[in-house]
Design an enzyme around this catalytic site. Sequence first.
Site, PDB file in Angstrom:
ATOM      1  N   ASP A 192       0.827  -1.216   0.000  1.00 23.64           N
ATOM      2  CA  ASP A 192       0.000   0.000   0.000  1.00 23.64           C
ATOM      3  C   ASP A 192       0.861   1.266   0.000  1.00 23.64           C
ATOM      4  OD1 ASP A 192      -2.364   1.403  -0.009  1.00 23.64           O
ATOM      5  OD2 ASP A 192      -2.691   1.258   2.152  1.00 23.64           O
TER       6      ASP A 192
ATOM      7  N   ASN B  38     -11.199  -2.388  -5.167  1.00 23.66           N
ATOM      8  CA  ASN B  38     -10.422  -1.431  -5.966  1.00 23.66           C
ATOM      9  C   ASN B  38     -11.099  -1.038  -7.288  1.00 23.66           C
ATOM     10  OD1 ASN B  38      -7.193  -2.728  -4.829  1.00 23.66           O
ATOM     11  ND2 ASN B  38      -8.303  -0.901  -4.137  1.00 23.66           N
TER      12      ASN B  38
HETATM   13  C1  IPE Z   1      -5.537  -2.608  -0.057  1.00 23.37           C
HETATM   14  O1  IPE Z   1      -5.206  -1.288  -0.213  1.00 23.37           O
HETATM   15  C2  IPE Z   1      -5.543  -3.295  -1.383  1.00 23.37           C
HETATM   16  C3  IPE Z   1      -4.250  -3.499  -2.019  1.00 23.37           C
HETATM   17  C4  IPE Z   1      -3.094  -3.159  -1.521  1.00 23.37           C
HETATM   18  C5  IPE Z   1      -4.290  -4.150  -3.289  1.00 23.37           C
HETATM   19  P1  IPE Z   1      -6.301  -0.132  -0.385  1.00 23.37           P
HETATM   20  O2  IPE Z   1      -5.547   1.132  -0.530  1.00 23.37           O
HETATM   21  O3  IPE Z   1      -7.238  -0.489  -1.460  1.00 23.37           O
HETATM   22  O4  IPE Z   1      -7.069  -0.205   1.000  1.00 23.37           O
HETATM   23  P2  IPE Z   1      -7.807   0.931   1.826  1.00 23.37           P
HETATM   24  O5  IPE Z   1      -8.798   1.576   0.900  1.00 23.37           O
HETATM   25  O6  IPE Z   1      -6.761   1.883   2.291  1.00 23.37           O
HETATM   26  O7  IPE Z   1      -8.442   0.201   2.968  1.00 23.37           O
HETATM   27  C1  IPE Z   2      -1.682   0.266  -3.317  1.00 25.44           C
HETATM   28  O1  IPE Z   2      -1.452   1.638  -3.353  1.00 25.44           O
HETATM   29  C2  IPE Z   2      -1.960  -0.320  -4.677  1.00 25.44           C
HETATM   30  C3  IPE Z   2      -3.353  -0.736  -4.897  1.00 25.44           C
HETATM   31  C4  IPE Z   2      -4.313  -0.689  -4.019  1.00 25.44           C
HETATM   32  C5  IPE Z   2      -3.671  -1.236  -6.218  1.00 25.44           C
HETATM   33  P1  IPE Z   2      -2.635   2.687  -3.327  1.00 25.44           P
HETATM   34  O2  IPE Z   2      -3.033   2.988  -4.730  1.00 25.44           O
HETATM   35  O3  IPE Z   2      -3.735   2.218  -2.449  1.00 25.44           O
HETATM   36  O4  IPE Z   2      -1.903   3.937  -2.705  1.00 25.44           O
HETATM   37  P2  IPE Z   2      -2.491   4.938  -1.613  1.00 25.44           P
HETATM   38  O5  IPE Z   2      -2.954   4.098  -0.471  1.00 25.44           O
HETATM   39  O6  IPE Z   2      -3.616   5.656  -2.263  1.00 25.44           O
HETATM   40  O7  IPE Z   2      -1.353   5.822  -1.272  1.00 25.44           O
HETATM   41 MG    MG Z   3      -4.100   2.436  -0.468  1.00 25.07          MG
END
Ligand code: IPE
Ligand code: IPE
Ligand code: MG
Length: 240
Positions: free
Chosen positions: A19, A67
Amino acid sequence: MTDMLDPDNIPEHIAIIMDGNGRWAQHRGLPRSMGHKAGLDSLRIVVRALNTLGVKYLTVYAFSTENWKRPKEEVGMLMSLIREYIYREIMALHRQKVKLSFIGDLTGLPEDVQHRLSQAVEKTRMNPGMHFNIALNYGGREEILHAARCLAKQIRAGDMDPQDIDDQVWQKYLYTAGTPDPELIIRTSGEMRLSNFLLWQGAYSELVVTECLWPDFREDDLLEAIREFQGRQRRFGGVT
Ligand code: IPE
Ligand code: IPE
Ligand code: MG
């Protein structure tokens, strides 16, 4: 760096919630897509390091069932990156003798992506190295519902009695069938939640959350997380 680890207490299965890609890009005034791209370098490094360390299973959370709520352009970009990752990395993974697999509802992914994934799985099927599971269109709740539906069908067909369902039988119906539960779940970017990842399997996993954003995550951060795991007292509800 590895000498600070106890070689007798390396987790067999490590899972990672990758993340912070978006924030990493935002901090640099870049589009979020650049963060996702940069995250692939971290993934490459982590796969190589864990395989070398002799970890048997690695599961990474790459795309959740939630997502899809993101803007269409970002979802499209993530699908392109998945295509690109498989295309570019498959030979390197194969050379490292890594065995690739995917967990999640893959039928929800674009057809050409599904096709690439199954080719990659087939190519690395016999490899004796680390089992590398990528969670795509994965949600822990969806996985549990999927298992419940499969079992209900078996019961309706008269092939199973409800009394037969125990922990071991249940596990066979999860996407992770055959994989031991992760001893350690690492989450980057400081968020203290599971976000629907490995809900069943993570019942007694040790959680290590690091402030490091995923694109900044390197081998030292990984070893630090394992070191933190090694300092934990695992009780599984008992007493020590
Ligand atoms: C969790 O991260 C999913 C992945 C890393 C693929 P998200 O960024 O989607 O989760 P939330 O929204 O912070 O809970
Ligand atoms: C994790 O990074 C990747 C996926 C969830 C696909 P994020 O895209 O959630 O990055 P932040 O949490 O918005 O910084
Ligand atoms: Mg995230």
